[in-house]
Design an enzyme around this catalytic site. Structure first.
Site, mmCIF file in Angstrom:
data_model
loop_
_atom_site.group_PDB
_atom_site.id
_atom_site.type_symbol
_atom_site.label_atom_id
_atom_site.label_comp_id
_atom_site.label_asym_id
_atom_site.label_seq_id
_atom_site.Cartn_x
_atom_site.Cartn_y
_atom_site.Cartn_z
ATOM 1 N N LYS A 149 9.805 4.538 -18.205
ATOM 2 C CA LYS A 149 10.331 5.689 -18.939
ATOM 3 C C LYS A 149 11.054 5.242 -20.207
ATOM 4 O O LYS A 149 10.789 5.733 -21.310
ATOM 5 C CB LYS A 149 11.283 6.494 -18.046
ATOM 6 C CG LYS A 149 11.719 7.833 -18.650
ATOM 7 C CD LYS A 149 12.781 8.504 -17.803
ATOM 8 C CE LYS A 149 12.329 8.779 -16.397
ATOM 9 N NZ LYS A 149 11.346 9.865 -16.296
ATOM 10 N N MET A 198 13.096 8.572 -6.870
ATOM 11 C CA MET A 198 14.504 8.312 -7.173
ATOM 12 C C MET A 198 15.140 9.556 -7.777
ATOM 13 O O MET A 198 14.495 10.586 -7.938
ATOM 14 C CB MET A 198 14.618 7.090 -8.078
ATOM 15 C CG MET A 198 14.243 5.793 -7.364
ATOM 16 S SD MET A 198 14.316 4.347 -8.430
ATOM 17 C CE MET A 198 12.883 4.585 -9.471
ATOM 18 N N HIS A 207 -6.721 -5.558 16.804
ATOM 19 C CA HIS A 207 -8.151 -5.467 17.095
ATOM 20 C C HIS A 207 -8.709 -4.128 16.631
ATOM 21 O O HIS A 207 -9.754 -4.054 15.975
ATOM 22 C CB HIS A 207 -8.391 -5.658 18.601
ATOM 23 C CG HIS A 207 -9.820 -5.452 19.001
ATOM 24 N ND1 HIS A 207 -10.315 -4.233 19.424
ATOM 25 C CD2 HIS A 207 -10.871 -6.300 19.010
ATOM 26 C CE1 HIS A 207 -11.592 -4.347 19.679
ATOM 27 N NE2 HIS A 207 -11.960 -5.603 19.457
ATOM 28 N N ARG A 265 18.353 9.751 -15.819
ATOM 29 C CA ARG A 265 17.106 9.628 -15.065
ATOM 30 C C ARG A 265 16.825 8.172 -14.708
ATOM 31 O O ARG A 265 17.223 7.258 -15.424
ATOM 32 C CB ARG A 265 15.916 10.159 -15.886
ATOM 33 C CG ARG A 265 16.012 11.608 -16.314
ATOM 34 C CD ARG A 265 14.877 11.929 -17.284
ATOM 35 N NE ARG A 265 14.960 13.252 -17.864
ATOM 36 C CZ ARG A 265 14.299 14.315 -17.428
ATOM 37 N NH1 ARG A 265 13.499 14.204 -16.393
ATOM 38 N NH2 ARG A 265 14.425 15.482 -18.013
ATOM 39 N N SER A 322 -15.153 -21.905 6.308
ATOM 40 C CA SER A 322 -14.785 -20.495 6.152
ATOM 41 C C SER A 322 -13.371 -20.340 6.691
ATOM 42 O O SER A 322 -13.127 -20.620 7.876
ATOM 43 C CB SER A 322 -15.761 -19.602 6.930
ATOM 44 O OG SER A 322 -15.403 -18.252 6.771
ATOM 45 N N ARG A 334 3.602 8.561 -19.775
ATOM 46 C CA ARG A 334 3.266 7.400 -18.952
ATOM 47 C C ARG A 334 1.791 7.486 -18.599
ATOM 48 O O ARG A 334 1.194 8.561 -18.676
ATOM 49 C CB ARG A 334 4.113 7.365 -17.677
ATOM 50 C CG ARG A 334 3.943 8.576 -16.771
ATOM 51 C CD ARG A 334 4.936 8.553 -15.626
ATOM 52 N NE ARG A 334 4.872 9.785 -14.841
ATOM 53 C CZ ARG A 334 5.800 10.149 -13.971
ATOM 54 N NH1 ARG A 334 6.871 9.395 -13.784
ATOM 55 N NH2 ARG A 334 5.682 11.267 -13.289
ATOM 56 N N TYR A 341 -16.741 -17.742 -2.126
ATOM 57 C CA TYR A 341 -16.997 -16.353 -1.753
ATOM 58 C C TYR A 341 -15.863 -15.812 -0.906
ATOM 59 O O TYR A 341 -15.046 -16.564 -0.360
ATOM 60 C CB TYR A 341 -18.327 -16.225 -0.993
ATOM 61 C CG TYR A 341 -18.324 -16.827 0.390
ATOM 62 C CD1 TYR A 341 -17.910 -16.088 1.505
ATOM 63 C CD2 TYR A 341 -18.733 -18.146 0.595
ATOM 64 C CE1 TYR A 341 -17.899 -16.637 2.771
ATOM 65 C CE2 TYR A 341 -18.726 -18.703 1.862
ATOM 66 C CZ TYR A 341 -18.303 -17.949 2.958
ATOM 67 O OH TYR A 341 -18.282 -18.495 4.208
#
Length: 897
Positions: free
Chosen positions: A32, A113, A474, A102, A783, A358, A870
């Protein structure tokens, strides 16, 4: 000069066509403050003010909520700057300056806020404002707003108390809207508000404007640590250390009559991305009126008003000259920031003021369209367009979501474990889910927690809820892989399996009752809720094409079913990075043979049972190889301990024995023999292959035979990557490599067909990482199984971590859940060590990651930095990984410049 103390600058002023900051200083001034400074320097009509830095917020919390010694003088100088421009004085009854206070962090946190408006009003300045404005009603409307807001934000009083007082006055006057109250009415309301404050606090409402100001500054800094701000930061990965800035700005008033107004606008539609001004405004109102819903806002443009069928005039019609100026300014702002802007504005007696701009929050669909359109318009390049879309937001496009306009009756909250939404009948067992799902009914599987045995029920269910477990439990991992919505760790749910019901928040739900789950928010809802189906638009394909052109990392999928593999290909996967073969073992057609193998008394008995499983395993791999069409497929050999395939209770044992003809006593005895105190570190992974090599021999044979079948059919032969899990020592890897090569050679000789394959290991143990040079003598690829590597590095069970990780996150010990976003320091160092030592021995060793972190953008950035080849993730996260990999590649290039 020697000995001179350099004072820290805590305050930056703006206004009057100049500013001491700019848009590049958002880390210091917050979004801001930085953008107000930028707009002011551009010569746009911005009310003057000053911003107290985020560093001051850090000081505030590091020093028991005390301010820096220099701050008071710097704030006083900031006020003088505002007074000079406005030609008003703070606290002067004759010509009062009023201000807003603010918040403003570097990352947008809308509504999280606190804000205080109309600060500086008291009994004397309210009278002065009335005389100055020539409008007593306006002055006391502003004063009552200030008392309510200040009392709530700073003094901690419930806002409902003030609303009740106002409602009593409106009822007495027989009016329905605030605008119907006269000046005298507002004076009476103010008097009642002040009496209520004194009654609650035992002292009058504060009359000293300077005391009011410091109270508000402190309250805004304090709101950085309120519950909603902390929750929002956790949800959006905003570090607590950033802090918030505080902006103090001269008030301008949208509630000064019919030529005054306030509103919010987006330069493009934040839901669709359409290039059309979007927003609302209210005549004779202040900013909070637009968002509070007290009055119905009006459209900005005539076209929108007509499209919506509204009667009240649009801003374009009611204030045509101001609207023309406003339209020109918002177009300027979008060109300047080269992005869609979210703008707040006020019109005071026909004069326009810009209060905020913004980069606007937007849906994934809008983000894609805006990025692609801005590139087409020449405002940004393709790589910048790729950087503009949050990879995580693509989840919105890949799963059904709940219609934002639908009412929600929340009955429980848990963790948003797997995105998307689903509606169905409650079921409490995997068998019931499979039975009803197979009959075409939509079901939601609800369990205390899930196990690998539940896999078919999970597959049959539309969504999954667990009372226990975390984001990488899981249930969560498997649900994400399947693209099923999942809410895990919903601790307020109490499941009664005997009664076939669950209870939550004082309500009971029976098996068969309809519920809806939102895996993106972690909510469990009563009844059916309207859904919105995903659409992969042309903008999606365009942006993903640009992303693929710049990324280096390959993206594979974790998949073991044909549906997973096809979904992965549809989303652009470049192979399978993890096929968990144990999931195939739970199929009803083969679980009996698996149990027969486990119950066997000797190797011959085990081999006889494995011979029954071999053709089924081979068929599984043939199907995967056909779908992946020559792309690499990494197959992890059996990993979980054998006891997971056996029933455990006497009731379950009896049922299995009756269904299969197996001996019940032997089943129970074997299950007890295989029981382990800590199975995660027990007889699992490659330890099974060492103890029972015939298991791994069968699996390797199935893989190579499947590859031979594909080659014999004339299709592109795959290059299987055979992965041994949980290897810790070079000697283990040597044994397993020899086993693999010996078995593969035998199949190749039998079939008379040469097949290329690779042998590697999953790095899941710290020892494996630090002795990667030993493993690389025999392994052609590593891996990194970061789920288990994180568990073994921290000594934390991921399935139990939900009980205490919240406290660690709350206290700042962990900035992020290490099972969600990779611990780049500890676990990351182990990966760096393995990469370095592995490549010294085998320079061409292929390196990848196949834990849940393979779909996390922050973790993918680390993989790019370290130089892995990868990442592999669940099928539904493949587009996220593709985009994140592209952004990581661009980010690494930027570092090198």
């Amino acid at each position: 000069m020697p000995g001179t103390t350099v004072k820290t600058r805590w305050v930056y002023a703006f206004g009057g066509g100049r500013a001491e900051g700019d848009a590049s200083m958002r880390n210091l001034l917050g979004g801001k403050g930085a953008n107000l400074a930028e707009m002011s320097a551009l010569g746009l009509p911005v009310p003057p003010g000053f911003t107290i830095t985020t560093e001051c917020c850090t000081h505030f919390y590091e020093n028991s909520r005390a301010y820096p010694a220099e701050l008071e003088a710097q704030v006083a100088a900031g006020l003088q700057h505002v007074e000079a421009i406005t030609k008003k004085r703070f606290g002067d009854p004759a010509n009062p300056l009023l201000v807003s206070v603010r918040s403003g962090a570097r990352a947008s946190m809308p509504g999280m806020m606190d804000t205080v408006l109309n600060l500086g009003l008291n009994d004397a300045t309210a009278e002065g404002l009335a005389r100055l404005a020539g409008d007593r009603r306006f002055a006391y409307d502003s004063y009552r707003r200030f008392i309510q807001m200040y009392s709530n934000v700073v003094l901690g009083l419930d806002h409902h108390m003030f609303e009740e007082i106002l409602d009593e006055h409106k009822e007495r006057l027989d009016v329905g809207v605030d605008t119907a109250l006269s000046a005298e009415d507002w004076e009476a309301v103010v008097a009642d508000y002040k009496r209520a404050v004194e009654g609650e606090l035992g002292k009058p409402f504060p009359q000293d404007p300077h005391a009011q100001l410091w109270g508000a500054i402190g309250a805004v800094f304090a709101s950085w640590m309120n519950d909603r701000a902390k929750f929002y930061r956790r949800m959006h990965d905003i570090p607590e250390s950033w802090g918030t800035a505080v902006t103090v700005q001269a008030m301008v008033f949208g509630n000064m009559g019919e030529t005054s107004a306030t509103g919010v606008a987006f330069t493009r539609n934040p839901s669709t991305g359409e290039h059309k001004l979007y927003g609302e405004f209210l005549i004779n109102a202040q900013g909070e009126d637009v968002v509070a819903g007290i009055r119905t806002p009006q459209a900005l443009t005539r076209a929108t008003r007509e499209e919506m069928g509204e009667k009240n005039p649009s801003m374009e019609e009611a204030l045509p000259d101001v609207f023309a100026q406003f339209k020109s300014i918002v177009e300027t702002l979008e060109r300047h920031y080269r992005d869609m802007q979210d703008i707040e504005f006020t019109v005071e007696k026909g004069r326009l003021y810009m209060l905020q701009t913004r980069n606007g929050k937007r849906t994934a669909k809008a983000a894609l369209k805006v990025a692609v359109d801005l590139a087409a318009e020449g405002l940004i390049g393709r790589e910048e367009a790729v950087m503009r879309v949050d990879p995580q937001s693509l989840d919105q496009l890949l799963h059904p979501t709940i219609d934002p306009g639908s009412p929600r009756e929340v009955i429980a909250n848990g963790l948003p474990a797997s995105p998307g939404a689903a509606t169905g009948k409650v079921v409490f067992t995997a068998e019931e889910a499979e039975r009803l799902g197979g009959a075409g009914e939509a079901v939601i599987l609800m369990r205390e927690e899930t196990s690998p045995e539940d896999i078919r029920g999970m597959d049959a269910a539309r969504g999954i809820v667990t009372a226990r477990g975390g984001m990488t439990s899981h249930a969560a991992v498997v649900a994400r892989g399947m693209g099923r919505p999942c809410v895990s760790g919903a601790g307020e749910i109490r499941i009664d399996l005997k009664a076939r019901e669950f209870r939550a928040r004082g309500r009971s739900f029976q098996a068969g009752d309809i519920i809806t789950i939102d895996g993106s928010t972690g909510e469990v809802l009563a009844g059916a809720v309207k859904m919105v189906e995903p659409e992969l638009s042309g903008d999606f394909a365009t942006l993903m094409g640009w992303a693929d052109a710049v990324r280096r990392l390959k993206v594979r999928a974790n998949a073991e079913t044909a549906l997973d593999a096809r979904t992965a290909r549809q989303f652009g996967a470049e192979g399978i990075g993890l096929c968990r073969t144990e999931h195939m073992f739970f199929d009803p057609d083969r679980i009996a043979a698996v149990r027969e193998m486990i119950l066997a008394d000797d190797e011959a008995g085990r081999r006889a049972a494995l011979a029954k499983i071999l053709p089924m395993q081979r068929a599984d791999f043939v199907e995967l190889f056909q779908i992946m069409e020559g792309l690499p497929v990494t197959i992890r050999l059996l990993d979980p301990p054998l006891h997971e395939f056996l029933p455990h209770t006497e009731e379950d044992v009896a049922a299995v024995a009756e269904a299969t003809g197996l001996d019940a006593k032997k089943l129970l005895r074997r299950a007890q023999e295989l029981h382990e105190v800590n199975p995660m570190l027990g007889h699992r992974g490659c330890r099974l292959g060492v103890a029972y090599p015939e298991i791994y021999e069968m699996q390797v044979r199935a893989i190579i035979e499947a590859a031979c079948e594909i080659a014999a059919s004339g299709k592109t032969a795959p290059i299987p990557e055979i992965m041994h899990p949980l290897v810790a020592k070079g000697e283990e890897m040597k044994f397993l490599r020899e086993l693999t090569d010996r078995t593969a050679k035998a199949v190749i000789e039998e079939r008379g067909r040469a097949i290329d394959y690779k042998v590697g290991t999953m790095i899941e143990l710290p020892r494996a990482a630090v002795r990667a040079d030993d493993l690389a003598q025999y392994a052609e690829f590593f891996s990194f199984g970061t789920n288990d590597l994180t568990q073994t590095t921290f000594g934390i069970s991921r399935d139990d971590s939900g009980r205490f990780l919240g406290a660690y996150l709350e206290k700042g010990i962990f900035e992020k859940d290490p099972f969600v976003s990779l611990d780049t320091e500890g676990v990351g160092d182990l990966i760096r060590i393995a990469e370095d030592r592995g490549r010294k021995v085998r320079p061409d060793v292929k390196l990848g990651i196949c834990g849940e972190h393979g779909g996390d953008p922050a973790s993918i950035a680390f993989c790019e930095e370290v130089g892995l080849d990868y990442v592999s993730c669940s099928a539904y996260r493949v587009p996220i990984a593709r985009l994140a990999a592209a952004q990581a590649a661009i980010g690494e290039r930027e570092k090198d410049r």
